[in-house]
Design an enzyme around this catalytic site. Sequence first.
Site, PDB file in Angstrom:
ATOM      1  N   HIS A  14      62.648  17.548   5.258  1.00  0.00           N
ATOM      2  CA  HIS A  14      63.423  16.710   5.998  1.00  0.00           C
ATOM      3  C   HIS A  14      63.229  15.563   7.398  1.00  0.00           C
ATOM      4  CE1 HIS A  14      68.029  15.561   5.891  1.00  0.00           C
ATOM      5  NE2 HIS A  14      67.087  14.993   7.249  1.00  0.00           N
ATOM      6  N   HIS A  16      63.444  11.701   8.873  1.00  0.00           N
ATOM      7  CA  HIS A  16      63.942  10.297   9.190  1.00  0.00           C
ATOM      8  C   HIS A  16      62.446   8.755  10.009  1.00  0.00           C
ATOM      9  CE1 HIS A  16      67.702  10.659   7.980  1.00  0.00           C
ATOM     10  NE2 HIS A  16      67.112  11.721   8.594  1.00  0.00           N
ATOM     11  N   ARG A  18      62.663   6.380   9.547  1.00  0.00           N
ATOM     12  CA  ARG A  18      63.058   4.288   9.340  1.00  0.00           C
ATOM     13  C   ARG A  18      62.074   3.491   8.654  1.00  0.00           C
ATOM     14  NH1 ARG A  18      67.591   6.448  11.142  1.00  0.00           N
ATOM     15  NH2 ARG A  18      67.585   7.819  12.788  1.00  0.00           N
ATOM     16  N   ASN A  42      67.832   6.119   4.045  1.00  0.00           N
ATOM     17  CA  ASN A  42      69.098   5.623   4.906  1.00  0.00           C
ATOM     18  C   ASN A  42      68.268   4.850   5.790  1.00  0.00           C
ATOM     19  OD1 ASN A  42      67.977   7.631   6.886  1.00  0.00           O
ATOM     20  ND2 ASN A  42      70.482   7.935   7.707  1.00  0.00           N
ATOM     21  N   LYS A  98      68.736  12.246  -2.787  1.00  0.00           N
ATOM     22  CA  LYS A  98      69.320  12.657  -1.513  1.00  0.00           C
ATOM     23  C   LYS A  98      71.412  12.106  -1.582  1.00  0.00           C
ATOM     24  CE  LYS A  98      70.579  13.667   2.802  1.00  0.00           C
ATOM     25  NZ  LYS A  98      70.284  14.349   3.977  1.00  0.00           N
ATOM     26  N   ASP A 246      64.793  16.693  10.608  1.00  0.00           N
ATOM     27  CA  ASP A 246      65.438  15.871  10.195  1.00  0.00           C
ATOM     28  C   ASP A 246      65.397  14.978  11.788  1.00  0.00           C
ATOM     29  OD1 ASP A 246      67.819  14.354   9.680  1.00  0.00           O
ATOM     30  OD2 ASP A 246      68.868  15.927  10.735  1.00  0.00           O
TER      31      ASP A 246
HETATM   32  C1  NCD Z   1      70.480  11.221  11.199  1.00  0.00           C
HETATM   33  C2  NCD Z   1      69.900   9.959  11.233  1.00  0.00           C
HETATM   34  O1  NCD Z   1      69.673   9.193  11.990  1.00  0.00           O
HETATM   35  O2  NCD Z   1      69.293   9.204  10.657  1.00  0.00           O
HETATM   36  N1  NCD Z   1      71.445  12.026  11.946  1.00  0.00           N
HETATM   37  C3  NCD Z   1      71.360  12.753  12.215  1.00  0.00           C
HETATM   38  O3  NCD Z   1      72.203  13.310  13.159  1.00  0.00           O
HETATM   39  N2  NCD Z   1      70.843  13.638  11.765  1.00  0.00           N
HETATM   40  C4  NCD Z   1      70.575  10.696   9.597  1.00  0.00           C
HETATM   41  C5  NCD Z   1      71.533  12.484   9.498  1.00  0.00           C
HETATM   42  O4  NCD Z   1      70.688  13.556   9.057  1.00  0.00           O
HETATM   43  O5  NCD Z   1      72.329  12.623   8.968  1.00  0.00           O
HETATM   44 ZN    ZN Z   2      68.819  13.271   8.521  1.00  0.00          ZN
END
Ligand code: NCD
Ligand code: ZN
Length: 338
Positions: A14, A16, A18, A42, A98, A246
């Site tokens: 998991h 992000h 970007r 996202n 997701k 995350d």
């Molecule tokens: C994530 C993000 O910034 O995209 N932020 C977070 O606090 N984990 C989104 C998410 O996974 O909830």
């Molecule tokens: Zn996340």
Amino acid sequence: MTDTITIRRPDDWHVHLRDGDMLARVAPYSARQFARAIVMPNLKPPVTTVVAASAYRERIRAAAGSGFEPLMTAYLTDSIDPDELARGHAEGVWVAAKLYPAGATTNSDSGVTDIANIRPALQRMQDIGMVLCVHGEVTGEEVDVFDREAVFIDRILAPLVRDYPDLRIVLEHITTRDAAQFVAAAPATVAATITPQHMMLGRNALFAGGLRPHHYCLPVLKREEHRAAVRAAATSGSAKFFLGTDSAPHARADKESDCGCAGVFNAPFALEAYLQMFDEDGAIDRFEAFASLNGPAFYGLPPNEARITLARRPTGVPPEVDGLVPFLAGGMLDWALA
Ligand code: NCD
Ligand code: ZN
């Protein structure tokens, strides 16, 4: 005392990454630590089509360099087309989809407003063996922010598991004892990812000496008993729990703001942080399963053949990395990635 540990190369289930300039800055940190990663969709706009997902995958490959395989996810919306999901899955673009409840977190405005709207998609995913990744929080002012995960499990997740007994579901970044217990007791189709921050920090850390925006993420840190339960789940040896950082970078100004963004940028030292906790808890022998074996097994992928070695050596976390504030900025860790 164990002073080095060699394990199969881990994956991040998991993250992000970007896009654009931020992608170029952060992807190398994930690629340094992990062989593969489940990449969250996202973006703005969210990744809802096969074309967008393949193009994003190419941008990630370019930014991360060879030796790193992005595993892509589809962003579920109220109007997502099950045929599009199935096509992306069949073409090997999408590994998972997701579920963001609309409004639950960063860039979730296009998320799902009512589970009823994605029943055809969930049915199709179950039929074709596509994994569902879940941001497990209800939204709405009537539910206290610290209770949103537990309420989601009762209202949404438990019925989903009942209604789709063959759908593989990952409850992402769990933060509560409720989640750890639910997943442990659920059928083998249900698993969870765990972040380093939710293993290491309780909600007091958000207010330690003042407001600490770099510890703010969603789901938000919880009280101590929940942190301890999540950490115990991670180090338990159960195949249902695996590594998902995350890592969610935001520009410093967007974190240190009147309305600061949620997300912890933990990619640069994630493995060192996880291993330190397994070491502290006398569970080094379970680290490889958590970091490198349980995730691939759940997703039906082979574990990585390459190995990495971590050595017990004091490692300083810089106060800033590429202009971003990393998790544990300015702190020390006991282990170093060779
Ligand atoms: C994530 C993000 O910034 O995209 N932020 C977070 O606090 N984990 C989104 C998410 O996974 O909830
Ligand atoms: Zn996340």
